[in-house]
Design a protein around this motif. Structure first.
Motif, short mmCIF file in Angstrom:
data_model
loop_
_atom_site.label_atom_id
_atom_site.label_comp_id
_atom_site.label_asym_id
_atom_site.label_seq_id
_atom_site.Cartn_x
_atom_site.Cartn_y
_atom_site.Cartn_z
N ARG A 70 -27.96 3.49 -54.96
CA ARG A 70 -27.41 4.21 -56.10
C ARG A 70 -28.26 3.99 -57.33
N CYS A 71 -28.09 4.86 -58.32
CA CYS A 71 -28.83 4.72 -59.57
C CYS A 71 -27.85 4.85 -60.73
N GLY A 89 -26.60 8.93 -55.52
CA GLY A 89 -27.12 8.04 -54.50
C GLY A 89 -26.67 8.44 -53.11
N ALA A 105 -36.27 2.16 -54.22
CA ALA A 105 -36.44 2.77 -55.55
C ALA A 105 -36.80 4.25 -55.43
N ILE A 142 -37.42 4.27 -62.82
CA ILE A 142 -36.63 3.09 -62.48
C ILE A 142 -37.05 1.93 -63.36
N VAL A 148 -31.16 10.95 -57.60
CA VAL A 148 -30.80 11.36 -58.95
C VAL A 148 -31.29 12.78 -59.22
N PHE A 204 -29.89 0.61 -58.87
CA PHE A 204 -31.01 0.52 -59.80
C PHE A 204 -30.60 1.07 -61.17
N GLY A 255 -31.76 3.45 -64.11
CA GLY A 255 -32.69 4.55 -64.33
C GLY A 255 -32.73 4.99 -65.79
N ALA A 284 -33.70 6.16 -54.72
CA ALA A 284 -32.88 6.31 -55.92
C ALA A 284 -33.40 7.44 -56.80
N LEU A 285 -34.71 7.51 -57.00
CA LEU A 285 -35.30 8.58 -57.81
C LEU A 285 -34.98 9.95 -57.24
#
Length: 210
Positions: free
Chosen positions: A78-79, A103, A113, A130, A120, A156, A158, A116-117
């Motif tokens: 998740r972010c 996420g 990471a 991140i 999102v 993470f 962001g 996560a990017l």
């Protein structure tokens, strides 16, 4: 919020462990007798998980059919993204109409990471960078509704660099919300107290392992 009892959590832990033993045993055993016994153990574990999660046993078997090899926890990435006012970015899950941090399951071939990017961007339309890892949570230790899988959650922090449109199909709305006025959350994915903890970690510079 539905909170599983201590007995339910204990039974879930036992059922997941039985399933892991059966899956690992089926991967390594070469004996027909042992394979038969591990297959029986697998069926018992799946039936127990179906009862605890209130779904059909055949559906449980189908969900775990692709799982082979040594049994491992699943990883949910998740972010947490905040705006200048301290509001958190949430996306509405099309599956249940409730809200969560962007996420999902970690994908093979990319780092946590990078996952996560991508999540999102697809789920909210925002492009972020991140900053750091905020939390690693063992989900069975938190008050999520009963789940079939033993899952580790990585969250993470962001930072927004650009906005855009939702490109995925798993979410259908996006918004920023005050920590003290969160919308109905998809509790299998994120809990209110977890979002509050992430906001504290963001400001305090810490990281949580639990």
């Amino acid at each position: 919020m539905h909170t599983p009892s201590e007995l339910t959590k204990q039974r879930l832990t036992q059922a997941r462990r039985l399933l892991a033993i059966a899956q690992t045993g089926l991967h390594y055993t070469e004996g027909a007798f042992d394979r038969e016994r591990y297959q029986e153990l697998l069926g018992i574990a799946q039936a127990q998980l179906a009862e605890l999660a209130d779904i059909d046993a055949a559906e449980v078997a189908q969900l775990f059919a692709p799982e082979q090899g040594y049994a491992n926890p699943k990883v949910d990435v998740r972010c947490a993204v905040f705006n200048d006012a301290g509001q958190v970015l949430l996306v509405r899950e099309a599956a249940d109409g409730r809200w969560s941090l962007p996420g999902g399951w970690a994908d093979i071939g990319t780092s946590p990471a990078e996952n996560a990017l991508r999540e999102v961007r697809e789920e909210s339309g925002y492009t972020v960078t991140i900053d750091r890892l905020l939390a690693i949570w063992d989900m069975p230790k938190h008050e999520h509704p009963p789940s079939l899988f033993h899952t580790w959650k990585l969250v993470f922090l962001g930072n927004i660099v650009a906005s855009g449109d939702i490109s995925g199909v798993e979410t259908d709305a996006v918004g920023f919300f005050s920590i003290d006025a969160l919308p109905p959350l998809s509790l299998g994915r994120i809990l209110p107290e977890q979002i509050r903890k992430l906001a504290e970690l963001r400001l305090g510079g810490g990281m949580e392992f639990d």
